[in-house]
Design an enzyme around this catalytic site. Structure first.
Site, short mmCIF file in Angstrom:
data_model
loop_
_atom_site.label_atom_id
_atom_site.label_comp_id
_atom_site.label_asym_id
_atom_site.label_seq_id
_atom_site.Cartn_x
_atom_site.Cartn_y
_atom_site.Cartn_z
N GLU A 60 0.84 -1.20 0.00
CA GLU A 60 0.00 0.00 0.00
C GLU A 60 0.87 1.25 0.00
OE1 GLU A 60 -3.30 2.42 2.67
OE2 GLU A 60 -2.88 0.33 3.13
N LYS A 73 -7.77 -15.77 15.94
CA LYS A 73 -8.01 -15.32 14.56
C LYS A 73 -9.47 -14.93 14.30
CE LYS A 73 -4.19 -18.08 12.67
NZ LYS A 73 -3.78 -18.78 13.90
N ASP A 131 2.39 -14.44 12.59
CA ASP A 131 1.27 -15.04 11.87
C ASP A 131 0.36 -13.93 11.36
OD1 ASP A 131 -0.95 -16.37 10.95
OD2 ASP A 131 -1.06 -17.76 12.64
N HIS A 141 -2.38 10.08 -1.31
CA HIS A 141 -2.49 8.76 -1.94
C HIS A 141 -2.29 8.84 -3.45
CE1 HIS A 141 -3.61 5.48 0.85
NE2 HIS A 141 -3.89 6.48 1.66
#
Length: 539
Positions: free
Chosen positions: A218, A350, A426, A524
Protein backbone atom coordinates in the site's frame (compact mmCIF):
# COMPACT_ATOMS: atom_id res chain seq x y z
CA UNK A 1 10.26 -45.99 -16.66
CA UNK A 2 13.25 -46.91 -18.79
CA UNK A 3 14.93 -49.91 -17.13
CA UNK A 4 17.99 -49.70 -19.35
CA UNK A 5 19.40 -46.88 -17.27
CA UNK A 6 21.75 -47.78 -14.48
CA UNK A 7 19.80 -45.64 -11.98
CA UNK A 8 17.57 -46.64 -9.12
CA UNK A 9 14.51 -46.98 -11.34
CA UNK A 10 16.04 -49.96 -13.20
CA UNK A 11 17.01 -51.66 -9.96
CA UNK A 12 13.47 -51.31 -8.60
CA UNK A 13 11.98 -52.94 -11.70
CA UNK A 14 14.65 -55.67 -11.66
CA UNK A 15 13.91 -56.46 -8.03
CA UNK A 16 10.22 -56.66 -8.81
CA UNK A 17 10.92 -59.14 -11.62
CA UNK A 18 13.02 -61.34 -9.34
CA UNK A 19 10.26 -61.18 -6.75
CA UNK A 20 7.78 -62.48 -9.30
CA UNK A 21 9.57 -65.86 -9.28
CA UNK A 22 8.42 -66.33 -5.71
CA UNK A 23 4.86 -65.55 -6.73
CA UNK A 24 4.99 -68.29 -9.42
CA UNK A 25 4.47 -71.10 -6.85
CA UNK A 26 1.35 -73.25 -7.42
CA UNK A 27 -0.06 -72.33 -3.99
CA UNK A 28 -0.28 -69.01 -2.15
CA UNK A 29 2.92 -68.15 -0.30
CA UNK A 30 1.26 -68.35 3.11
CA UNK A 31 0.03 -71.93 2.49
CA UNK A 32 3.36 -73.06 1.01
CA UNK A 33 5.27 -71.76 4.01
CA UNK A 34 2.87 -73.52 6.38
CA UNK A 35 3.20 -76.85 4.60
CA UNK A 36 6.98 -76.60 4.71
CA UNK A 37 6.95 -75.94 8.45
CA UNK A 38 4.55 -78.82 9.14
CA UNK A 39 6.63 -81.16 6.99
CA UNK A 40 9.80 -80.20 8.85
CA UNK A 41 8.22 -80.79 12.27
CA UNK A 42 6.65 -84.15 11.36
CA UNK A 43 9.78 -85.49 9.66
CA UNK A 44 11.92 -84.44 12.61
CA UNK A 45 9.62 -86.22 15.06
CA UNK A 46 9.61 -89.36 12.89
CA UNK A 47 13.41 -89.39 12.71
CA UNK A 48 13.71 -89.02 16.49
CA UNK A 49 11.38 -91.98 16.96
CA UNK A 50 13.36 -94.09 14.47
CA UNK A 51 16.65 -93.22 16.16
CA UNK A 52 15.28 -94.50 19.48
CA UNK A 53 14.40 -97.85 17.82
CA UNK A 54 17.93 -98.89 16.81
CA UNK A 55 17.02 -102.53 16.06
CA UNK A 56 14.72 -101.54 13.20
CA UNK A 57 16.47 -101.69 9.76
CA UNK A 58 16.38 -98.64 7.45
CA UNK A 59 13.84 -98.85 4.66
CA UNK A 60 12.00 -96.75 2.08
CA UNK A 61 9.98 -94.89 4.70
CA UNK A 62 13.09 -93.81 6.53
CA UNK A 63 14.74 -92.53 3.35
CA UNK A 64 11.54 -90.65 2.41
CA UNK A 65 11.48 -89.02 5.85
CA UNK A 66 15.09 -87.85 5.47
CA UNK A 67 14.43 -86.46 1.99
CA UNK A 68 11.31 -84.63 3.20
CA UNK A 69 13.19 -83.07 6.08
CA UNK A 70 16.09 -81.96 3.88
CA UNK A 71 13.71 -80.45 1.33
CA UNK A 72 11.86 -78.52 4.03
CA UNK A 73 15.11 -77.21 5.50
CA UNK A 74 16.44 -76.13 2.10
CA UNK A 75 13.17 -74.37 1.23
CA UNK A 76 12.92 -72.48 4.51
CA UNK A 77 16.58 -71.47 4.49
CA UNK A 78 16.26 -70.13 0.95
CA UNK A 79 13.08 -68.26 1.92
CA UNK A 80 14.59 -66.43 4.90
CA UNK A 81 18.02 -65.89 3.40
CA UNK A 82 17.04 -64.66 -0.08
CA UNK A 83 17.23 -60.83 -0.34
CA UNK A 84 14.30 -60.67 -2.76
CA UNK A 85 11.94 -62.87 -0.76
CA UNK A 86 8.47 -61.32 -0.39
CA UNK A 87 7.34 -59.92 2.93
CA UNK A 88 3.80 -60.27 4.19
CA UNK A 89 2.39 -57.00 5.49
CA UNK A 90 -0.40 -56.65 7.99
CA UNK A 91 -0.35 -52.90 8.63
CA UNK A 92 -2.29 -50.11 7.01
CA UNK A 93 -1.46 -49.08 3.48
CA UNK A 94 -0.06 -45.63 2.80
CA UNK A 95 -3.30 -44.54 1.22
CA UNK A 96 -5.22 -45.25 4.40
CA UNK A 97 -6.97 -48.40 3.17
CA UNK A 98 -5.76 -50.71 5.89
CA UNK A 99 -6.55 -54.32 6.62
CA UNK A 100 -4.92 -55.83 3.52
CA UNK A 101 -2.87 -58.95 4.25
CA UNK A 102 -1.84 -59.80 0.72
CA UNK A 103 1.77 -60.82 0.25
CA UNK A 104 3.63 -58.35 -1.94
CA UNK A 105 7.23 -57.90 -2.98
CA UNK A 106 8.99 -55.59 -0.55
CA UNK A 107 11.58 -54.66 -3.17
CA UNK A 108 8.88 -53.41 -5.50
CA UNK A 109 8.03 -50.58 -3.06
CA UNK A 110 9.93 -47.31 -3.51
CA UNK A 111 12.92 -47.23 -1.20
CA UNK A 112 12.93 -44.78 1.72
CA UNK A 113 14.56 -41.52 0.73
CA UNK A 114 15.96 -40.44 4.08
CA UNK A 115 19.47 -41.44 3.20
CA UNK A 116 21.75 -41.57 0.20
CA UNK A 117 21.63 -44.33 -2.35
CA UNK A 118 17.83 -44.67 -2.53
CA UNK A 119 16.28 -45.45 -5.91
CA UNK A 120 14.22 -42.26 -6.08
CA UNK A 121 17.24 -40.11 -5.25
CA UNK A 122 19.13 -41.60 -8.19
CA UNK A 123 16.20 -41.40 -10.61
CA UNK A 124 16.40 -38.49 -13.04
CA UNK A 125 14.27 -35.36 -12.71
CA UNK A 126 12.09 -36.15 -15.72
CA UNK A 127 10.90 -39.44 -14.23
CA UNK A 128 10.03 -37.82 -10.91
CA UNK A 129 8.18 -34.88 -12.48
CA UNK A 130 6.17 -37.27 -14.64
CA UNK A 131 5.30 -39.38 -11.60
CA UNK A 132 4.11 -36.32 -9.66
CA UNK A 133 2.14 -34.94 -12.61
CA UNK A 134 0.40 -38.30 -13.14
CA UNK A 135 -0.40 -38.72 -9.45
CA UNK A 136 1.75 -41.84 -9.08
CA UNK A 137 3.97 -40.00 -6.60
CA UNK A 138 2.19 -37.68 -4.11
CA UNK A 139 3.61 -34.18 -4.24
CA UNK A 140 3.75 -33.89 -0.46
CA UNK A 141 6.17 -36.82 -0.24
CA UNK A 142 8.89 -35.35 -2.43
CA UNK A 143 10.97 -33.99 0.45
CA UNK A 144 11.03 -37.30 2.34
CA UNK A 145 11.62 -39.38 -0.78
CA UNK A 146 14.39 -37.22 -2.23
CA UNK A 147 16.14 -36.07 0.92
CA UNK A 148 16.72 -32.70 -0.81
CA UNK A 149 14.21 -29.94 -0.06
CA UNK A 150 15.43 -27.59 -2.76
CA UNK A 151 15.25 -30.26 -5.46
CA UNK A 152 11.81 -31.29 -4.22
CA UNK A 153 10.51 -27.72 -4.54
CA UNK A 154 12.02 -27.35 -8.00
CA UNK A 155 10.47 -30.58 -9.30
CA UNK A 156 7.11 -29.79 -7.70
CA UNK A 157 7.19 -26.44 -9.45
CA UNK A 158 7.75 -28.10 -12.83
CA UNK A 159 5.03 -30.68 -12.17
CA UNK A 160 2.64 -27.83 -11.31
CA UNK A 161 3.40 -26.19 -14.65
CA UNK A 162 2.60 -29.41 -16.52
CA UNK A 163 -0.61 -30.10 -14.63
CA UNK A 164 -2.04 -26.56 -14.92
CA UNK A 165 -0.54 -25.62 -18.27
CA UNK A 166 0.51 -22.29 -16.76
CA UNK A 167 4.00 -21.22 -15.84
CA UNK A 168 5.11 -19.53 -12.64
CA UNK A 169 8.15 -17.76 -14.04
CA UNK A 170 7.37 -14.60 -12.09
CA UNK A 171 7.39 -16.50 -8.79
CA UNK A 172 10.95 -16.41 -7.38
CA UNK A 173 12.66 -19.70 -6.55
CA UNK A 174 16.31 -18.96 -5.78
CA UNK A 175 17.18 -17.28 -2.51
CA UNK A 176 14.98 -19.36 -0.19
CA UNK A 177 16.29 -21.89 2.34
CA UNK A 178 13.78 -24.68 1.69
CA UNK A 179 15.31 -26.88 4.36
CA UNK A 180 14.60 -24.21 7.01
CA UNK A 181 10.87 -24.08 6.27
CA UNK A 182 10.38 -27.87 6.30
CA UNK A 183 8.07 -28.83 9.15
CA UNK A 184 7.86 -25.25 10.40
CA UNK A 185 6.54 -22.69 7.94
CA UNK A 186 5.08 -24.13 4.75
CA UNK A 187 4.25 -27.45 3.09
CA UNK A 188 4.73 -28.31 -0.59
CA UNK A 189 6.62 -25.08 -1.45
CA UNK A 190 7.16 -23.99 -5.06
CA UNK A 191 8.78 -20.61 -4.40
CA UNK A 192 8.10 -17.49 -2.39
CA UNK A 193 6.36 -14.13 -2.77
CA UNK A 194 8.28 -10.88 -2.88
CA UNK A 195 7.04 -7.95 -0.80
CA UNK A 196 8.76 -4.57 -0.53
CA UNK A 197 9.92 -3.64 2.96
CA UNK A 198 10.10 0.01 3.95
CA UNK A 199 11.51 1.51 7.13
CA UNK A 200 9.71 4.16 9.18
CA UNK A 201 11.37 6.12 11.93
CA UNK A 202 13.22 6.59 14.04
CA UNK A 203 10.43 5.98 16.54
CA UNK A 204 11.41 7.27 19.97
CA UNK A 205 9.75 4.84 22.37
CA UNK A 206 10.54 4.42 26.06
CA UNK A 207 13.77 6.33 25.61
CA UNK A 208 15.05 4.18 22.72
CA UNK A 209 14.99 4.75 18.98
CA UNK A 210 13.63 2.11 16.62
CA UNK A 211 13.67 1.96 12.83
CA UNK A 212 10.45 0.08 12.08
CA UNK A 213 10.41 -2.39 9.13
CA UNK A 214 7.07 -2.62 7.31
CA UNK A 215 6.24 -5.09 4.52
CA UNK A 216 3.39 -3.66 2.46
CA UNK A 217 2.07 -3.04 -1.03
CA UNK A 218 0.00 0.00 0.00
CA UNK A 219 1.61 3.17 -1.18
CA UNK A 220 1.74 6.03 1.34
CA UNK A 221 1.54 3.75 4.40
CA UNK A 222 5.24 3.79 5.31
CA UNK A 223 5.46 7.51 4.56
CA UNK A 224 2.50 8.20 6.82
CA UNK A 225 3.89 6.18 9.74
CA UNK A 226 7.24 7.86 9.21
CA UNK A 227 5.59 11.28 9.59
CA UNK A 228 3.90 10.12 12.79
CA UNK A 229 7.25 8.92 14.14
CA UNK A 230 8.75 12.32 13.36
CA UNK A 231 5.99 14.13 15.24
CA UNK A 232 6.35 11.82 18.25
CA UNK A 233 10.13 12.11 18.38
CA UNK A 234 9.97 15.90 18.05
CA UNK A 235 7.66 15.98 21.08
CA UNK A 236 9.83 13.92 23.42
CA UNK A 237 8.83 10.40 22.42
CA UNK A 238 6.15 7.88 23.34
CA UNK A 239 5.84 5.67 26.39
CA UNK A 240 4.32 2.22 26.74
CA UNK A 241 2.91 0.04 29.51
CA UNK A 242 2.52 -3.74 29.32
CA UNK A 243 -0.69 -4.54 31.20
CA UNK A 244 -0.88 -8.30 30.74
CA UNK A 245 1.03 -11.14 29.12
CA UNK A 246 -0.93 -14.38 28.65
CA UNK A 247 -1.70 -16.55 25.63
CA UNK A 248 -4.96 -18.48 25.88
CA UNK A 249 -6.48 -21.74 24.68
CA UNK A 250 -10.02 -22.85 25.49
CA UNK A 251 -10.97 -26.49 24.91
CA UNK A 252 -14.61 -27.53 24.59
CA UNK A 253 -15.81 -30.48 26.69
CA UNK A 254 -19.21 -32.09 27.09
CA UNK A 255 -20.72 -33.70 30.19
CA UNK A 256 -23.90 -35.73 30.71
CA UNK A 257 -25.81 -32.79 32.17
CA UNK A 258 -25.60 -29.05 32.78
CA UNK A 259 -25.36 -29.77 36.51
CA UNK A 260 -22.35 -31.99 35.95
CA UNK A 261 -20.76 -29.33 33.71
CA UNK A 262 -21.29 -26.76 36.47
CA UNK A 263 -19.50 -29.08 38.91
CA UNK A 264 -16.48 -29.24 36.59
CA UNK A 265 -16.58 -25.44 36.20
CA UNK A 266 -16.50 -25.01 39.97
CA UNK A 267 -13.64 -27.48 40.26
CA UNK A 268 -11.54 -25.81 37.53
CA UNK A 269 -12.07 -22.29 38.87
CA UNK A 270 -11.64 -23.12 42.56
CA UNK A 271 -8.56 -21.33 43.98
CA UNK A 272 -7.78 -24.43 46.06
CA UNK A 273 -7.29 -26.49 42.88
CA UNK A 274 -5.23 -23.96 40.92
CA UNK A 275 -1.80 -25.04 42.16
CA UNK A 276 -2.55 -28.67 41.33
CA UNK A 277 -3.80 -27.88 37.83
CA UNK A 278 -0.91 -25.46 37.26
CA UNK A 279 1.60 -28.16 38.18
CA UNK A 280 0.03 -30.51 35.63
CA UNK A 281 -0.08 -27.76 33.00
CA UNK A 282 3.49 -26.55 33.54
CA UNK A 283 5.01 -29.97 32.86
CA UNK A 284 4.81 -29.32 29.13
CA UNK A 285 7.38 -26.49 28.95
CA UNK A 286 10.18 -24.70 30.77
CA UNK A 287 8.63 -21.33 29.95
CA UNK A 288 4.88 -21.95 29.87
CA UNK A 289 3.36 -21.03 33.24
CA UNK A 290 -0.39 -21.16 33.83
CA UNK A 291 -1.84 -17.83 34.97
CA UNK A 292 -5.57 -18.48 35.31
CA UNK A 293 -8.55 -20.57 34.19
CA UNK A 294 -11.89 -18.98 33.34
CA UNK A 295 -14.88 -21.03 32.27
CA UNK A 296 -18.08 -20.42 30.33
CA UNK A 297 -21.08 -22.74 30.20
CA UNK A 298 -23.50 -23.39 27.33
CA UNK A 299 -25.98 -26.09 28.28
CA UNK A 300 -23.94 -29.15 29.18
CA UNK A 301 -20.94 -27.89 27.19
CA UNK A 302 -18.09 -26.30 29.11
CA UNK A 303 -15.41 -23.99 27.71
CA UNK A 304 -12.31 -23.64 29.89
CA UNK A 305 -10.05 -20.71 28.94
CA UNK A 306 -6.48 -21.43 30.04
CA UNK A 307 -4.09 -18.46 29.98
CA UNK A 308 -0.32 -18.73 30.41
CA UNK A 309 2.89 -16.82 29.86
CA UNK A 310 4.99 -18.23 27.02
CA UNK A 311 8.43 -16.62 27.15
CA UNK A 312 9.62 -15.21 23.82
CA UNK A 313 7.39 -17.52 21.78
CA UNK A 314 3.95 -16.49 20.59
CA UNK A 315 2.97 -19.64 22.44
CA UNK A 316 0.00 -21.32 20.77
CA UNK A 317 1.68 -24.74 20.67
CA UNK A 318 2.99 -24.30 24.19
CA UNK A 319 -0.40 -23.57 25.73
CA UNK A 320 -2.07 -26.31 23.68
CA UNK A 321 0.31 -28.94 25.05
CA UNK A 322 -0.32 -27.75 28.59
CA UNK A 323 -4.08 -27.89 28.04
CA UNK A 324 -3.82 -31.50 26.85
CA UNK A 325 -2.00 -32.39 30.06
CA UNK A 326 -4.76 -30.87 32.18
CA UNK A 327 -7.52 -32.50 30.14
CA UNK A 328 -5.90 -35.89 30.71
CA UNK A 329 -5.87 -35.25 34.45
CA UNK A 330 -9.47 -33.98 34.51
CA UNK A 331 -10.70 -37.10 32.73
CA UNK A 332 -9.48 -39.12 35.70
CA UNK A 333 -11.42 -36.89 38.11
CA UNK A 334 -14.45 -36.56 35.80
CA UNK A 335 -14.52 -39.82 33.82
CA UNK A 336 -17.83 -38.81 32.20
CA UNK A 337 -16.16 -35.76 30.59
CA UNK A 338 -15.98 -35.98 26.80
CA UNK A 339 -13.32 -33.81 25.12
CA UNK A 340 -14.88 -32.36 21.98
CA UNK A 341 -11.95 -30.21 20.81
CA UNK A 342 -8.76 -28.73 22.22
CA UNK A 343 -10.04 -25.43 20.80
CA UNK A 344 -13.64 -24.41 21.38
CA UNK A 345 -13.42 -20.83 19.99
CA UNK A 346 -13.56 -19.28 23.45
CA UNK A 347 -9.77 -18.75 23.13
CA UNK A 348 -10.34 -16.88 20.73
CA UNK A 349 -7.88 -17.25 17.85
CA UNK A 350 -8.01 -15.32 14.56
CA UNK A 351 -11.49 -13.94 15.20
CA UNK A 352 -12.69 -10.53 16.48
CA UNK A 353 -14.32 -11.42 19.80
CA UNK A 354 -15.52 -9.67 22.91
CA UNK A 355 -13.58 -12.04 25.17
CA UNK A 356 -10.28 -10.91 23.65
CA UNK A 357 -11.36 -7.27 23.73
CA UNK A 358 -12.26 -7.47 27.42
CA UNK A 359 -9.87 -10.09 28.85
CA UNK A 360 -6.98 -9.68 26.42
CA UNK A 361 -4.92 -12.33 24.65
CA UNK A 362 -1.19 -12.31 24.13
CA UNK A 363 0.27 -8.95 25.16
CA UNK A 364 -2.03 -6.15 26.36
CA UNK A 365 -0.31 -2.80 25.77
CA UNK A 366 -1.10 0.89 26.19
CA UNK A 367 1.09 3.43 24.38
CA UNK A 368 0.81 7.20 24.76
CA UNK A 369 2.47 10.47 23.79
CA UNK A 370 1.95 14.20 24.22
CA UNK A 371 2.37 16.02 20.91
CA UNK A 372 3.35 19.66 21.18
CA UNK A 373 1.01 22.19 19.62
CA UNK A 374 3.66 23.63 17.31
CA UNK A 375 4.54 20.11 16.08
CA UNK A 376 0.87 19.51 15.30
CA UNK A 377 0.85 22.63 13.16
CA UNK A 378 4.27 22.32 11.46
CA UNK A 379 4.59 18.54 10.98
CA UNK A 380 0.98 17.37 10.90
CA UNK A 381 -0.44 20.48 9.19
CA UNK A 382 -3.56 20.71 11.37
CA UNK A 383 -4.72 21.79 14.84
CA UNK A 384 -5.22 20.03 18.16
CA UNK A 385 -8.90 20.96 18.24
CA UNK A 386 -9.60 19.45 14.80
CA UNK A 387 -7.82 16.21 15.68
CA UNK A 388 -9.77 15.73 18.91
CA UNK A 389 -13.11 16.43 17.21
CA UNK A 390 -12.30 14.08 14.31
CA UNK A 391 -11.35 11.24 16.64
CA UNK A 392 -14.63 11.52 18.55
CA UNK A 393 -16.80 11.64 15.44
CA UNK A 394 -14.88 9.04 13.40
CA UNK A 395 -13.12 6.57 15.69
CA UNK A 396 -15.56 6.57 18.61
CA UNK A 397 -19.04 7.53 17.39
CA UNK A 398 -18.56 6.27 13.83
CA UNK A 399 -17.28 2.90 14.99
CA UNK A 400 -20.17 2.60 17.45
CA UNK A 401 -22.66 3.31 14.66
CA UNK A 402 -20.98 0.57 12.61
CA UNK A 403 -21.22 -1.86 15.53
CA UNK A 404 -17.45 -2.29 15.66
CA UNK A 405 -15.91 -4.80 18.05
CA UNK A 406 -12.51 -3.49 19.06
CA UNK A 407 -12.31 -1.33 15.95
CA UNK A 408 -12.32 2.13 17.52
CA UNK A 409 -9.35 3.33 15.49
CA UNK A 410 -8.42 4.71 12.09
CA UNK A 411 -6.25 1.94 10.59
CA UNK A 412 -4.41 -0.02 13.27
CA UNK A 413 -4.52 -3.22 11.19
CA UNK A 414 -2.51 -1.52 8.44
CA UNK A 415 0.50 -1.12 10.70
CA UNK A 416 0.03 -4.41 12.56
CA UNK A 417 -0.11 -6.44 9.36
CA UNK A 418 2.89 -4.73 7.78
CA UNK A 419 4.97 -5.30 10.91
CA UNK A 420 3.73 -8.89 11.31
CA UNK A 421 4.76 -9.86 7.79
CA UNK A 422 8.14 -8.16 8.10
CA UNK A 423 9.00 -9.83 11.41
CA UNK A 424 7.67 -13.34 10.73
CA UNK A 425 4.49 -13.25 12.81
CA UNK A 426 1.27 -15.04 11.87
CA UNK A 427 -0.49 -12.54 9.55
CA UNK A 428 -3.90 -14.07 10.30
CA UNK A 429 -3.56 -13.05 13.94
CA UNK A 430 -3.76 -9.39 12.95
CA UNK A 431 -7.53 -9.92 13.37
CA UNK A 432 -7.37 -9.79 17.15
CA UNK A 433 -3.97 -8.08 17.38
CA UNK A 434 -5.42 -5.04 15.58
CA UNK A 435 -8.18 -4.54 18.15
CA UNK A 436 -7.46 -1.01 19.33
CA UNK A 437 -9.12 2.07 20.78
CA UNK A 438 -7.49 5.38 19.92
CA UNK A 439 -8.02 8.28 22.34
CA UNK A 440 -7.19 11.97 21.73
CA UNK A 441 -7.53 14.77 24.29
CA UNK A 442 -6.52 18.40 24.62
CA UNK A 443 -4.02 19.02 27.43
CA UNK A 444 -2.09 22.02 28.76
CA UNK A 445 -5.07 24.35 28.34
CA UNK A 446 -5.67 23.12 24.80
CA UNK A 447 -2.19 23.85 23.55
CA UNK A 448 -0.97 20.25 23.26
CA UNK A 449 -2.43 16.89 22.26
CA UNK A 450 -2.50 13.71 24.31
CA UNK A 451 -2.85 10.60 22.13
CA UNK A 452 -2.99 6.97 23.21
CA UNK A 453 -3.71 3.53 21.78
CA UNK A 454 -4.92 0.64 23.93
CA UNK A 455 -4.37 -2.77 22.34
CA UNK A 456 -5.42 -5.75 24.50
CA UNK A 457 -4.48 -8.63 22.19
CA UNK A 458 -1.10 -8.23 20.49
CA UNK A 459 0.05 -11.78 19.65
CA UNK A 460 3.74 -11.81 18.81
CA UNK A 461 6.86 -13.89 19.34
CA UNK A 462 10.55 -13.63 18.49
CA UNK A 463 11.17 -17.37 18.16
CA UNK A 464 9.28 -20.05 16.24
CA UNK A 465 7.14 -19.83 13.13
CA UNK A 466 8.28 -17.41 10.45
CA UNK A 467 10.91 -15.79 12.66
CA UNK A 468 13.38 -18.43 11.44
CA UNK A 469 13.35 -17.06 7.87
CA UNK A 470 16.37 -15.00 6.92
CA UNK A 471 14.44 -11.87 5.86
CA UNK A 472 12.21 -11.86 8.92
CA UNK A 473 15.12 -12.59 11.25
CA UNK A 474 16.93 -9.59 9.75
CA UNK A 475 13.97 -7.33 10.53
CA UNK A 476 13.82 -8.62 14.10
CA UNK A 477 17.54 -7.99 14.41
CA UNK A 478 17.02 -4.42 13.15
CA UNK A 479 14.65 -3.89 16.08
CA UNK A 480 17.04 -5.56 18.53
CA UNK A 481 14.62 -8.36 19.43
CA UNK A 482 15.88 -11.31 17.39
CA UNK A 483 15.60 -14.72 19.06
CA UNK A 484 15.07 -15.45 22.72
CA UNK A 485 16.31 -13.31 25.58
CA UNK A 486 18.33 -15.71 27.71
CA UNK A 487 18.88 -13.20 30.50
CA UNK A 488 15.18 -12.35 30.80
CA UNK A 489 12.96 -14.88 29.00
CA UNK A 490 10.04 -13.14 27.32
CA UNK A 491 11.63 -9.69 27.27
CA UNK A 492 12.14 -9.65 23.48
CA UNK A 493 8.54 -10.60 22.71
CA UNK A 494 7.26 -8.00 25.17
CA UNK A 495 9.39 -5.30 23.60
CA UNK A 496 8.21 -6.28 20.12
CA UNK A 497 4.62 -5.87 21.32
CA UNK A 498 5.35 -2.36 22.58
CA UNK A 499 7.03 -1.51 19.25
CA UNK A 500 3.87 -2.65 17.46
CA UNK A 501 1.76 -0.40 19.69
CA UNK A 502 4.15 2.54 19.27
CA UNK A 503 4.07 2.15 15.49
CA UNK A 504 0.27 2.03 15.54
CA UNK A 505 0.31 5.24 17.60
CA UNK A 506 2.41 6.93 14.90
CA UNK A 507 0.16 5.64 12.12
CA UNK A 508 -3.03 6.76 13.85
CA UNK A 509 -1.64 10.23 14.50
CA UNK A 510 -0.56 10.77 10.90
CA UNK A 511 -3.71 9.43 9.23
CA UNK A 512 -6.01 11.46 11.48
CA UNK A 513 -3.96 14.53 10.64
CA UNK A 514 -4.27 13.81 6.91
CA UNK A 515 -8.04 13.45 7.27
CA UNK A 516 -8.39 16.58 9.40
CA UNK A 517 -6.41 18.68 6.93
CA UNK A 518 -8.03 17.17 3.83
CA UNK A 519 -4.71 15.85 2.49
CA UNK A 520 -5.55 12.13 2.39
CA UNK A 521 -6.61 11.85 -1.26
CA UNK A 522 -3.79 14.08 -2.46
CA UNK A 523 -1.14 12.06 -0.63
CA UNK A 524 -2.49 8.76 -1.94
CA UNK A 525 -2.52 10.04 -5.49
CA UNK A 526 1.10 11.08 -5.03
CA UNK A 527 2.42 7.85 -3.47
CA UNK A 528 -0.05 5.20 -4.62
CA UNK A 529 0.39 3.16 -7.80
CA UNK A 530 -3.22 3.67 -8.87
CA UNK A 531 -2.42 6.91 -10.73
CA UNK A 532 0.32 5.16 -12.71
CA UNK A 533 -1.97 2.25 -13.54
CA UNK A 534 -4.70 4.62 -14.76
CA UNK A 535 -2.18 6.45 -16.93
CA UNK A 536 -1.01 3.16 -18.47
CA UNK A 537 -4.60 2.08 -19.15
CA UNK A 538 -5.41 5.41 -20.80
CA UNK A 539 -2.42 5.19 -23.12
Amino acid sequence: MDVRRGGGGGRIVGAARRALTWGALPLPMRITNGLAMVSLVLSSCDLLRLCSDRERPLGGREFATVVCQLASVVYLLSLFAHPDAPATTTGDDDDGQGGSRRARPAAAEPAPMHGHGGGMMEADDEEIVAAVASGALPSHRLESRLGDCRRAARLRREALRRVTGRGVEGLPFDGMDYQAILGQCCEMPVGYVQLPVGVAGPLLLDGREYHVPMATTEGCLVASVNRGCRAISASGGAFSVLLRDAMSRAPAVKLPSAMRAAELKAFAEAPANFELLAAVFNRSSRFGRLQDIRCALAGRNLYMRFSCITGDAMGMNMVSKGVENVLGYLQNVFPDMDVISVSGNYCSDKKPTAVNWIEGRGKSVVCEAIIKGDVVQKVLKTTVEKLVELNIIKNLAGSAVAGALGGFNAHASNIVTALFIATGQDPAQNVESSQCITMLEEVDDGDDLHISVTMPSIEVGTIGGGTCLASQAACLNLLGVKGSNHGSPGANAKRLATIVAGSVLAGELSLLAALASGHLVKSHMMYNRSSKDVAKAAS
